[in-house]
Design a protein around this motif. Structure first.
Motif, mmCIF file in Angstrom:
data_model
loop_
_atom_site.group_PDB
_atom_site.id
_atom_site.type_symbol
_atom_site.label_atom_id
_atom_site.label_comp_id
_atom_site.label_asym_id
_atom_site.label_seq_id
_atom_site.Cartn_x
_atom_site.Cartn_y
_atom_site.Cartn_z
ATOM 1 N N GLY A 63 0.812 -1.068 0.000
ATOM 2 C CA GLY A 63 -0.115 0.029 0.137
ATOM 3 C C GLY A 63 1.044 1.218 0.150
ATOM 4 N N THR A 64 1.814 1.193 0.839
ATOM 5 C CA THR A 64 2.779 2.397 1.027
ATOM 6 C C THR A 64 3.546 2.594 -0.554
ATOM 7 O OG1 THR A 64 3.309 1.977 3.075
ATOM 8 C CG2 THR A 64 5.003 3.345 2.008
ATOM 9 N N SER A 65 4.034 1.554 -1.348
ATOM 10 C CA SER A 65 4.392 1.574 -2.543
ATOM 11 C C SER A 65 3.534 2.290 -3.405
ATOM 12 C CB SER A 65 4.936 0.362 -3.136
ATOM 13 O OG SER A 65 5.637 0.324 -4.391
ATOM 14 N N ARG A 66 2.211 1.560 -3.589
ATOM 15 C CA ARG A 66 1.173 2.277 -4.313
ATOM 16 C C ARG A 66 0.987 3.961 -3.980
ATOM 17 N NH1 ARG A 66 -1.452 -2.439 -3.303
ATOM 18 N NH2 ARG A 66 -2.734 -1.275 -1.892
ATOM 19 N N ALA A 67 0.790 4.097 -2.949
ATOM 20 C CA ALA A 67 0.693 5.562 -2.485
ATOM 21 C C ALA A 67 1.691 6.503 -3.023
ATOM 22 C CB ALA A 67 0.564 5.672 -1.047
ATOM 23 N N GLU A 68 3.143 5.908 -2.879
ATOM 24 C CA GLU A 68 4.301 6.791 -3.119
ATOM 25 C C GLU A 68 4.596 6.950 -4.660
ATOM 26 O OE1 GLU A 68 7.450 6.270 -0.661
ATOM 27 O OE2 GLU A 68 6.301 6.945 1.193
ATOM 28 N N GLY A 91 1.077 16.259 -16.657
ATOM 29 C CA GLY A 91 1.451 16.611 -17.987
ATOM 30 C C GLY A 91 1.908 15.615 -18.980
ATOM 31 N N GLY A 92 2.927 15.835 -19.692
ATOM 32 C CA GLY A 92 3.398 15.345 -20.693
ATOM 33 C C GLY A 92 3.756 13.943 -20.743
ATOM 34 N N ASP A 93 4.232 13.502 -19.238
ATOM 35 C CA ASP A 93 4.648 12.226 -19.246
ATOM 36 C C ASP A 93 3.631 11.012 -18.903
ATOM 37 O OD1 ASP A 93 3.734 13.185 -16.791
ATOM 38 O OD2 ASP A 93 5.680 12.810 -15.726
ATOM 39 N N ARG A 94 2.238 11.683 -19.079
ATOM 40 C CA ARG A 94 1.080 10.940 -19.007
ATOM 41 C C ARG A 94 0.675 10.318 -17.352
ATOM 42 N NH1 ARG A 94 1.644 6.881 -24.032
ATOM 43 N NH2 ARG A 94 2.201 8.605 -25.672
ATOM 44 N N LEU A 95 1.318 11.075 -16.577
ATOM 45 C CA LEU A 95 1.421 10.525 -15.288
ATOM 46 C C LEU A 95 0.556 11.844 -14.505
ATOM 47 C CD1 LEU A 95 5.014 9.226 -14.505
ATOM 48 C CD2 LEU A 95 3.111 7.885 -15.407
ATOM 49 N N VAL A 96 0.198 11.056 -13.151
ATOM 50 C CA VAL A 96 -0.582 12.113 -12.176
ATOM 51 C C VAL A 96 0.498 11.934 -11.151
ATOM 52 C CG1 VAL A 96 -2.413 12.772 -10.542
ATOM 53 C CG2 VAL A 96 -2.761 11.919 -13.091
ATOM 54 N N ARG A 97 1.300 13.245 -10.785
ATOM 55 C CA ARG A 97 2.395 13.106 -9.670
ATOM 56 C C ARG A 97 1.841 13.981 -8.623
ATOM 57 N NH1 ARG A 97 7.317 11.598 -11.541
ATOM 58 N NH2 ARG A 97 7.408 11.533 -13.824
ATOM 59 N N ARG A 98 2.298 13.558 -7.572
ATOM 60 C CA ARG A 98 2.004 14.219 -6.073
ATOM 61 C C ARG A 98 3.391 15.164 -5.504
ATOM 62 N NH1 ARG A 98 -0.117 9.918 -2.086
ATOM 63 N NH2 ARG A 98 0.025 11.597 -0.720
ATOM 64 N N TRP A 99 3.374 16.083 -4.992
ATOM 65 C CA TRP A 99 4.520 17.051 -4.450
ATOM 66 C C TRP A 99 4.205 17.354 -3.191
ATOM 67 C CZ3 TRP A 99 8.623 17.868 -7.817
ATOM 68 C CH2 TRP A 99 8.414 17.634 -9.296
ATOM 69 N N ASP A 100 5.192 17.199 -2.351
ATOM 70 C CA ASP A 100 5.195 17.687 -0.970
ATOM 71 C C ASP A 100 5.870 19.096 -0.746
ATOM 72 O OD1 ASP A 100 5.702 18.240 1.830
ATOM 73 O OD2 ASP A 100 6.798 16.327 2.219
ATOM 74 N N LEU A 101 4.810 19.973 -0.623
ATOM 75 C CA LEU A 101 5.278 21.440 -0.593
ATOM 76 C C LEU A 101 6.137 21.776 0.588
ATOM 77 C CD1 LEU A 101 1.972 23.043 -1.891
ATOM 78 C CD2 LEU A 101 3.959 22.278 -3.280
ATOM 79 N N ALA A 102 6.102 20.944 1.655
ATOM 80 C CA ALA A 102 7.061 21.369 2.698
ATOM 81 C C ALA A 102 8.315 21.119 2.122
ATOM 82 C CB ALA A 102 6.755 20.427 3.991
ATOM 83 N N THR A 103 8.905 20.279 1.327
ATOM 84 C CA THR A 103 10.122 20.104 1.016
ATOM 85 C C THR A 103 10.517 20.450 -0.593
ATOM 86 O OG1 THR A 103 9.584 17.891 0.167
ATOM 87 C CG2 THR A 103 10.167 18.056 2.369
ATOM 88 N N GLY A 104 9.181 20.592 -1.203
ATOM 89 C CA GLY A 104 9.585 20.842 -2.780
ATOM 90 C C GLY A 104 9.866 19.662 -3.541
ATOM 91 N N GLU A 105 9.793 18.499 -2.886
ATOM 92 C CA GLU A 105 10.386 17.203 -3.568
ATOM 93 C C GLU A 105 9.123 16.651 -4.007
ATOM 94 O OE1 GLU A 105 13.392 16.393 -4.362
ATOM 95 O OE2 GLU A 105 13.901 18.219 -3.726
ATOM 96 N N ILE A 109 6.721 13.213 -4.157
ATOM 97 C CA ILE A 109 6.297 12.036 -3.349
ATOM 98 C C ILE A 109 6.242 10.746 -4.447
ATOM 99 C CG2 ILE A 109 4.590 11.072 -2.054
ATOM 100 C CD1 ILE A 109 3.174 13.642 -1.390
ATOM 101 N N GLY A 110 7.376 10.036 -4.130
ATOM 102 C CA GLY A 110 7.794 8.918 -4.885
ATOM 103 C C GLY A 110 8.793 9.234 -6.019
ATOM 104 N N PRO A 111 9.175 8.216 -6.810
ATOM 105 C CA PRO A 111 10.193 8.502 -7.886
ATOM 106 C C PRO A 111 9.876 9.561 -8.762
ATOM 107 C CG PRO A 111 8.951 6.497 -8.499
ATOM 108 C CD PRO A 111 8.490 7.033 -7.217
ATOM 109 N N LEU A 112 10.788 10.408 -9.128
ATOM 110 C CA LEU A 112 10.849 11.338 -10.441
ATOM 111 C C LEU A 112 11.391 10.835 -11.670
ATOM 112 C CD1 LEU A 112 9.932 14.345 -11.358
ATOM 113 C CD2 LEU A 112 12.437 14.911 -10.711
ATOM 114 N N ALA A 113 12.260 10.217 -11.532
ATOM 115 C CA ALA A 113 12.901 9.609 -12.815
ATOM 116 C C ALA A 113 11.775 8.761 -13.699
ATOM 117 C CB ALA A 113 14.104 8.614 -12.444
#
Length: 426
Positions: free
Chosen positions: A20-25, A293-307, A309-313
């Motif tokens: 579950g953690t893996s899917r969430a991230e 965006g153009g990578d066809r993904l929906v991404r989550r971002w932590d605004l406390a760190t600017g990073e 959530i999960g892999p970017l590559a």
């Protein structure tokens, strides 16, 4: 319970938790094209995305799973929204605004435009929906089935729409203006230096507008300017306000997202993705942002760190134009690459493949859903007709097209594009 069974149960529970953690991230994967639109529920539990692949997906944000796939549009889904009662709204290239509730089929078509729908907004009272369109209009449609109020006046595409807290409508136009519409009478027109691609309204009535010259403007409710921010050299194409109105996200086709402190009128964070355009974004509470965006993904971002959530590559697709490095026509074509392929195996995207385009009659590519108006046109694609298309613009040359309105002003650039297409689409 025997010790061995207790250990097995504990191990199973641990593996389930880790899964579950893996899917969430992980980014939310499911679309076959760029993610054009995003909305998130007030409680942050669900997200709705729309894509160039003509579908919308309802997601469980916490575990990243797709709950429903909505398919009814003939073309890209450009706008999505949640209703306060849990209903879903989608707006598409086919000019339709569709209302969904439970079940696999739409409840009804809420509104119909003569051009692609570009934006949706729900009124503060939750009883009306505004839609903007490239047909040059915005419509305010009551959910109870009453007559729609049509707002016309922009000279070209209406790219975005929002409601002010007092119920007034705000529209953003390709004609480089924002218009504020009273209940009756003419609108207040605020001129800009470049086409306006997106608009949002804060709880205190301040208006945010993102422009094609990479600027973000904050306007007072009376239309006067409070501040102008330089977000970047690439066009701002989407805006989102945090639920409390304190933060504003501005997405660009360059792939970066600026997170702005609205009170201080300054950029506090810049989120940098894989370098592909970010077409859509929505806040999930005050401290998390969701982007598509153009990578066809929906991404989550932590605004406390600017990073992220999960892999970017991600594995980036091969550059289809690499073989044409230095070719001016190929550089001009890059603006078309998101919607059109060139090769026999490229297939259709938001627009039909251009393979074999020369000598082909308009609206005849197998498997592509052309608009009825487009199918009625009597055009054969030649160097002359393609050049003319970009000289006067798709809206004039091919009325009823789903193609974004764009022109190529320089004759030498039009000629270079035609020469490139003659080589690349054989």
């Amino acid at each position: 319970m025997p010790t061995s069974l207790r250990l097995a149960a504990l191990l199973a529970a641990l593996l389930g938790l880790l899964a579950g953690t893996s899917r969430a991230e992980a980014p939310m994967r499911g679309h076959g094209g760029p993610v054009r639109a995003l909305a998130v529920t007030a409680d942050g539990q669900r997200a709705l995305s729309g894509s160039f692949d003509a579908s919308a997906i309802l997601w469980s944000v916490e575990d990243g799973t797709a709950l429903r796939v909505l398919r009814a549009h003939d073309g890209a889904v450009n706008a999505v929204a949640f209703l306060p009662d849990g209903g879903l709204l989608t707006g598409g290239e086919d000019g339709r605004v569709i209302l969904w509730r439970e079940g696999p089929e739409p409840e009804r078509i809420l509104a119909t435009h003569a051009g692609p729908v570009s934006g949706l907004a729900v009124a503060p009272d939750g009883r009306r929906v505004a839609s903007s369109s490239w047909d040059g209009s915005a419509r305010i449609t009551p959910l109870d089935g009453g007559p729609a109020l049509v707002r016309e006046g922009h000279l070209g595409n209406v790219n975005g729409v929002a409601f002010l807290p007092d119920g007034r409508l705000v529209t953003a136009g390709y004609d480089a203006s924002v218009r504020i519409w009273p209940e009756t009478g003419p609108p207040l027109t605020v001129p800009f230096e470049a086409p306006v691609n997106a608009v949002a309204a804060a709880p205190d009535g301040e208006i945010a507008a993102g422009a094609a010259d990479g600027t973000l403007h904050l306007l007072r409710p009376d239309g006067t300017s409070r501040v102008r921010l330089e977000i970047g050299p690439r066009p701002v194409v989407a805006l989102s306000l945090s639920p409390d109105g304190r933060r504003l996200g501005a997405a660009t086709v360059g792939g970066a997202v600026a997170v702005v402190d609205r009170a201080e009128a300054r950029v506090r964070l810049t989120l940098v993705g894989p370098g592909l355009p970010v077409w859509s974004l929505a806040f999930r509470g005050p401290d998390e942002l969701v982007t598509g965006g153009g990578d066809r993904l929906v991404r989550r971002w932590d605004l406390a760190t600017g990073e992220p959530i999960g892999p970017l590559a991600m594995s980036r697709p091969a550059d289809a134009l690499a073989a044409y490095a230095g070719d001016r026509g190929a550089e001009v074509f890059r603006a078309c690459e998101a919607c059109h392929t060139l090769t026999p195996d490229g297939g259709n995207r938001a627009g039909p493949t251009l393979h074999g385009v020369f000598g082909r009659r308009i609206a005849t590519v197998p498997g592509y859903a052309y608009s009825p108006a487009f199918r009625r046109l009597d055009i054969v694609w030649t160097p002359e007709t393609i050049a003319r298309l970009f000289e006067i613009g798709p809206a004039r040359f091919t009325p009823g097209t789903k193609m974004p309105e764009q022109t190529i002003g320089a004759a030498e650039d039009r000629a270079a594009l035609v020469r490139f297409l003659e080589k690349a689409t054989r």
